[in-house]
Design a protein around this motif. Structure first.
Motif, PDB file in Angstrom:
ATOM      1  N   SER A   1     -41.714  10.137 -26.635  1.00  0.00           N
ATOM      2  CA  SER A   1     -42.504   9.721 -27.118  1.00  0.00           C
ATOM      3  C   SER A   1     -44.311   9.654 -27.341  1.00  0.00           C
ATOM      4  N   VAL A   2     -44.630   9.278 -26.019  1.00  0.00           N
ATOM      5  CA  VAL A   2     -45.920   9.554 -25.887  1.00  0.00           C
ATOM      6  C   VAL A   2     -45.868   9.408 -24.409  1.00  0.00           C
ATOM      7  N   LEU A   3     -47.061  11.404 -24.733  1.00  0.00           N
ATOM      8  CA  LEU A   3     -47.005  11.148 -23.212  1.00  0.00           C
ATOM      9  C   LEU A   3     -48.908  10.766 -23.079  1.00  0.00           C
ATOM     10  N   ILE A   4     -49.333  10.451 -21.732  1.00  0.00           N
ATOM     11  CA  ILE A   4     -50.390  10.035 -21.179  1.00  0.00           C
ATOM     12  C   ILE A   4     -50.650  10.335 -19.905  1.00  0.00           C
TER      13      ILE A   4
ATOM     14  N   ILE B   1     -51.268   3.110 -30.375  1.00  0.00           N
ATOM     15  CA  ILE B   1     -50.037   4.483 -30.382  1.00  0.00           C
ATOM     16  C   ILE B   1     -48.729   3.932 -29.412  1.00  0.00           C
ATOM     17  N   VAL B   2     -48.815   2.884 -28.689  1.00  0.00           N
ATOM     18  CA  VAL B   2     -47.687   1.809 -27.947  1.00  0.00           C
ATOM     19  C   VAL B   2     -47.025   1.520 -29.333  1.00  0.00           C
ATOM     20  N   ARG B   3     -45.281   1.815 -29.743  1.00  0.00           N
ATOM     21  CA  ARG B   3     -44.698   1.344 -29.982  1.00  0.00           C
ATOM     22  C   ARG B   3     -43.850   0.209 -29.247  1.00  0.00           C
ATOM     23  N   PRO B   4     -42.571  -0.584 -29.909  1.00  0.00           N
ATOM     24  CA  PRO B   4     -41.785  -1.164 -29.493  1.00  0.00           C
ATOM     25  C   PRO B   4     -40.524  -0.221 -29.344  1.00  0.00           C
ATOM     26  N   ASP B   5     -40.673   0.798 -29.612  1.00  0.00           N
ATOM     27  CA  ASP B   5     -39.447   1.914 -29.202  1.00  0.00           C
ATOM     28  C   ASP B   5     -40.096   3.257 -28.933  1.00  0.00           C
ATOM     29  N   SER B   6     -41.175   2.454 -28.124  1.00  0.00           N
ATOM     30  CA  SER B   6     -42.281   4.074 -27.632  1.00  0.00           C
ATOM     31  C   SER B   6     -41.769   4.029 -26.050  1.00  0.00           C
ATOM     32  N   VAL B   7     -40.907   5.673 -26.335  1.00  0.00           N
ATOM     33  CA  VAL B   7     -41.192   5.926 -24.252  1.00  0.00           C
ATOM     34  C   VAL B   7     -41.858   6.673 -24.054  1.00  0.00           C
ATOM     35  N   CYS B   8     -42.371   6.332 -23.140  1.00  0.00           N
ATOM     36  CA  CYS B   8     -43.833   7.076 -22.667  1.00  0.00           C
ATOM     37  C   CYS B   8     -43.394   7.365 -21.328  1.00  0.00           C
ATOM     38  N   VAL B   9     -44.299   9.113 -20.837  1.00  0.00           N
ATOM     39  CA  VAL B   9     -44.690   9.471 -19.670  1.00  0.00           C
ATOM     40  C   VAL B   9     -46.169   9.073 -19.274  1.00  0.00           C
ATOM     41  N   THR B  10     -46.217   8.879 -17.861  1.00  0.00           N
ATOM     42  CA  THR B  10     -47.884   9.055 -17.754  1.00  0.00           C
ATOM     43  C   THR B  10     -47.265  10.252 -16.392  1.00  0.00           C
ATOM     44  N   ILE B  11     -48.618  11.001 -16.659  1.00  0.00           N
ATOM     45  CA  ILE B  11     -48.938  11.773 -15.633  1.00  0.00           C
ATOM     46  C   ILE B  11     -50.619  12.183 -14.906  1.00  0.00           C
ATOM     47  N   SER B  12     -50.391  11.054 -14.261  1.00  0.00           N
ATOM     48  CA  SER B  12     -51.759  11.312 -12.878  1.00  0.00           C
ATOM     49  C   SER B  12     -51.415  10.554 -11.633  1.00  0.00           C
ATOM     50  N   ASP B  13     -51.441  10.853 -10.504  1.00  0.00           N
ATOM     51  CA  ASP B  13     -51.160  10.372  -9.366  1.00  0.00           C
ATOM     52  C   ASP B  13     -52.292   9.393  -9.327  1.00  0.00           C
ATOM     53  N   GLY B  14     -51.020   7.615  -8.962  1.00  0.00           N
ATOM     54  CA  GLY B  14     -51.863   6.801  -8.729  1.00  0.00           C
ATOM     55  C   GLY B  14     -52.771   5.847  -9.923  1.00  0.00           C
ATOM     56  N   SER B  15     -51.988   6.207 -10.948  1.00  0.00           N
ATOM     57  CA  SER B  15     -52.779   5.481 -12.642  1.00  0.00           C
ATOM     58  C   SER B  15     -52.300   4.028 -12.427  1.00  0.00           C
ATOM     59  N   LEU B  16     -52.601   3.408 -13.493  1.00  0.00           N
ATOM     60  CA  LEU B  16     -52.067   2.090 -14.060  1.00  0.00           C
ATOM     61  C   LEU B  16     -51.478   2.236 -14.988  1.00  0.00           C
ATOM     62  N   LEU B  17     -52.158   3.736 -15.762  1.00  0.00           N
ATOM     63  CA  LEU B  17     -51.962   3.494 -17.091  1.00  0.00           C
ATOM     64  C   LEU B  17     -50.052   3.365 -17.302  1.00  0.00           C
ATOM     65  N   SER B  18     -49.478   3.447 -16.627  1.00  0.00           N
ATOM     66  CA  SER B  18     -47.937   2.948 -16.989  1.00  0.00           C
ATOM     67  C   SER B  18     -47.424   1.513 -16.759  1.00  0.00           C
ATOM     68  N   LEU B  19     -48.325   1.238 -16.225  1.00  0.00           N
ATOM     69  CA  LEU B  19     -48.102  -0.413 -16.117  1.00  0.00           C
ATOM     70  C   LEU B  19     -49.188  -1.026 -17.833  1.00  0.00           C
ATOM     71  N   PHE B  20     -50.280  -0.601 -17.658  1.00  0.00           N
ATOM     72  CA  PHE B  20     -51.098  -0.879 -19.255  1.00  0.00           C
ATOM     73  C   PHE B  20     -49.896  -0.757 -20.311  1.00  0.00           C
ATOM     74  N   ALA B  21     -48.867   0.794 -20.421  1.00  0.00           N
ATOM     75  CA  ALA B  21     -48.222   0.851 -21.896  1.00  0.00           C
ATOM     76  C   ALA B  21     -46.915  -0.305 -21.571  1.00  0.00           C
ATOM     77  N   GLN B  22     -46.697  -0.268 -20.411  1.00  0.00           N
ATOM     78  CA  GLN B  22     -45.573  -1.437 -20.242  1.00  0.00           C
ATOM     79  C   GLN B  22     -46.027  -3.317 -20.633  1.00  0.00           C
ATOM     80  N   PHE B  23     -46.787  -2.709 -20.083  1.00  0.00           N
ATOM     81  CA  PHE B  23     -47.482  -4.665 -20.868  1.00  0.00           C
ATOM     82  C   PHE B  23     -47.656  -4.446 -22.185  1.00  0.00           C
ATOM     83  N   LEU B  24     -48.195  -3.495 -23.077  1.00  0.00           N
ATOM     84  CA  LEU B  24     -48.676  -3.619 -24.220  1.00  0.00           C
ATOM     85  C   LEU B  24     -46.769  -2.735 -25.136  1.00  0.00           C
TER      86      LEU B  24
END
Length: 569
Positions: free
Chosen positions: A475-478, A400-423
């Protein structure tokens, strides 16, 4: 007098103050205190019964009256055992008034009201003398002040005070002594419960991998000072390798003066296997008599004298202590294992020689310096370090992550934001409602050179605007979802609430991960776990039910039945 208690609102995640009635502690503390599990512990009851009977006999054989002091009487069961065994009188102390009231009714119902006096005080406030709570000092001391860590319920200061002011010198004590054991193990599985470990992300198109690393202070942090109490009998033996034999660390003789001062106990042993020392597994046993013929042990099955006949219990389990740092050891190497304690807790340290031992016990107490241990409990660390779980999230994010994706993560202390950025996401925002989780996340981002690439915000979803997102629609809410305010599994459905409030910030075409949630329920029959909340009827020949009273105590919503289960099992 009104009582106000802070509670997490399961919808908004906010801490709200609610007025409680006068029975608040009655409901909360008793229902969650494992009273029922203790009373259903047949092995415990039988050993205490035998030990008390033997102690009364020894006093009678000396031609003395048997005067018993029962500290922390609870339902009064041990006090009634003492009177039935022939004790002339028993002073039973219970500091918690609702339980003291119940104990009086149980004692009266069983016909022991004329020989048992319930004292509703802390034992350190009890006085002896003509006008005191006790007319004379006791010559038999009966207690059940122990938790999984042995001393965590204040056993040492209570014993110290009792020997000074409430019992005779060289009194009989039931239990007579306690012995603490430890065994060093190597276990990547358990070590993952201790701190954030490096996480590997395989990039698409053969572009290698990225590694998420914790900040340096997280790597060097000694960790959380509190014990992790678990059912070691439920841990797969493939998840750890023993590096030493189980060894006796120290003993406490309860029939003599006890000190609550900080102390160190160092034992020398040899490594039975080469490996990386990471964890000290620990447990204890108690001897109910001086000869050690009546023993109640918490040993796990591989160190238990009768491994095929182990009493299940949840009020006493076994301990996992994480060493301050991993240390490589070699088979046959001489090791010095130190157990230090203050008046309420234990911790362990491993040295290669005795010269490394610090004389200041409290200075060696492990304290969190990185804040991550204040944000994450043991289960949460296990989740963050679960490679299979992380790979599942990464696999989903790759779709789901694309080069133009704007992602928002909602979870305390989650590493998903780092995953999304690296992807490869164009921009990532992380909502960290907790100030503590925000500080921790900022440290991790800095350690991975992502400061400014992942924007951390403490704003709540209902407060967030397009201005906070640099006028970029999402565009991506995780989310995982995980929130530090969650007390029960369904409280994590706060993600649903947050997603609803963020609808106005989403693009016309957007993706939400997870896309759906399902809450499942199943009726089950437990062989043993039901005892945690079960009301008691007849226990060792005593009626401890008083059903009207017990129903009020134990028949409450089953809000913690899975407490203590291991992560990733």
């Amino acid at each position: 007098m009104k009582t106000f208690c802070g509670r997490a609102n399961p919808t908004t995640g906010a801490i709200e103050w609610e007025e409680e009635d006068e029975d608040y502690d009655y409901h909360q503390e008793i229902a969650r205190s494992s009273y029922a599990d203790m009373l259903h512990d047949k092995d415990r009851n039988e050993k205490y019964h035998s030990g008390i009977r033997a102690a009364v006999c020894r006093v009678k054989e000396r031609g003395q009256r048997a005067i018993v002091l029962d500290i922390g009487t609870g339902t009064g069961l041990l006090a009634m055992m003492a009177v039935r065994a022939g004790a002339d009188y028993c002073y039973a102390i219970e500091v918690f008034k609702p339980m003291a009231d119940v104990a009086r009714k149980i004692v009266d119902k069983n016909g022991f009201g004329n020989k048992i006096k319930i004292i509703n005080k802390h034992s350190t406030e009890v006085t002896v003398g003509p006008d005191g709570d006790m007319s004379c000092r006791a010559n038999i001391l009966v207690t059940e002040l122990f938790d999984t860590e042995l001393i965590g319920e204040g056993a040492l200061p209570s014993y110290e005070h009792a020997h000074k002011y409430l019992v005779q010198e060289e009194c009989e004590a039931v239990p007579h002594r306690a012995t603490v054991y430890a065994q060093l193990v190597e276990s990547e599985h358990m070590w993952a419960w201790n701190k954030v470990l490096p996480i590997h992300i395989q990039l698409e198109g053969g572009k290698g991998e990225r590694v998420i690393v914790p900040s340096r202070d997280m790597q060097m942090c000694a960790g959380c000072p509190c014990v992790y109490d678990i059912q070691l009998n439920q841990v797969n033996r493939n998840h750890f390798t023993t590096l030493t034999e189980a060894i006796e660390i120290f003993r406490v003789d309860f029939s003599k003066a006890v000190s609550s001062l900080p102390a160190r106990h160092t034992v020398q042993t040899r490594a039975t296997t080469s490996g990386l020392a990471q964890v000290a597994l620990s447990w204890w046993d108690i001897d109910m008599d001086p000869e050690g013929n009546i023993k109640c042990t918490m040993a796990p099955y591989w160190a238990h004298p009768t491994p095929d006949n182990i009493q299940w219990r949840d009020h006493w389990m076994q301990c996992v202590y994480f060493l301050p740092k991993e240390l490589p050891i070699h088979e046959g190497e001489c090791l010095h294992i130190s157990a230090m304690h203050d008046d309420y807790s234990l911790w362990y340290k491993l040295e290669h020689n005795s010269d490394e031992c610090d004389t200041d016990v409290l200075r060696e107490r492990p304290l969190c310096s990185c804040h991550a241990h204040l944000m994450c409990n043991r289960q949460r660390f296990g989740e963050l370090n679960d490679q299979q779980r992380n790979e599942a999230y990464i696999k989903a994010l790759k779709t789901i992550v694309r080069p133009d994706s704007v992602c928002v993560t909602i979870s305390d202390g989650s590493l998903l934001s780092l995953f999304a950025q690296f992807l490869g996401a164009a921009q990532v925002y992380s909502l960290e409602i907790s100030a503590m989780s925000r500080r921790v996340m900022e440290k991790i981002l800095a350690a991975n050179k992502l400061t400014g690439k992942v924007i951390v915000s403490e704003k709540r979803p209902e407060q967030l605007t397009l201005v906070d997102l640099d006028n970029k629609q999402v565009s991506v809410l995780i989310g995982e979802p995980f929130f530090t305010t969650s007390l029960l599994p369904w409280h994590n459905l706060y993600f649903w609430y947050a997603r609803t409030y963020l609808a106005k910030l989403l693009r016309s075409e957007f993706t939400v991960l997870p896309q759906s949630a399902m809450l499942l329920a199943m009726a089950v029959e437990f062989e043993n776990l039901w005892r945690i909340r079960a009301p008691c009827g007849v226990c060792e020949g005593f009626n401890v039910s008083l059903m009207d009273e017990m129903i009020q105590i134990w028949h409450l919503p089953w809000s913690g039945a899975l407490d203590g289960l291991l992560p990733n099992q």
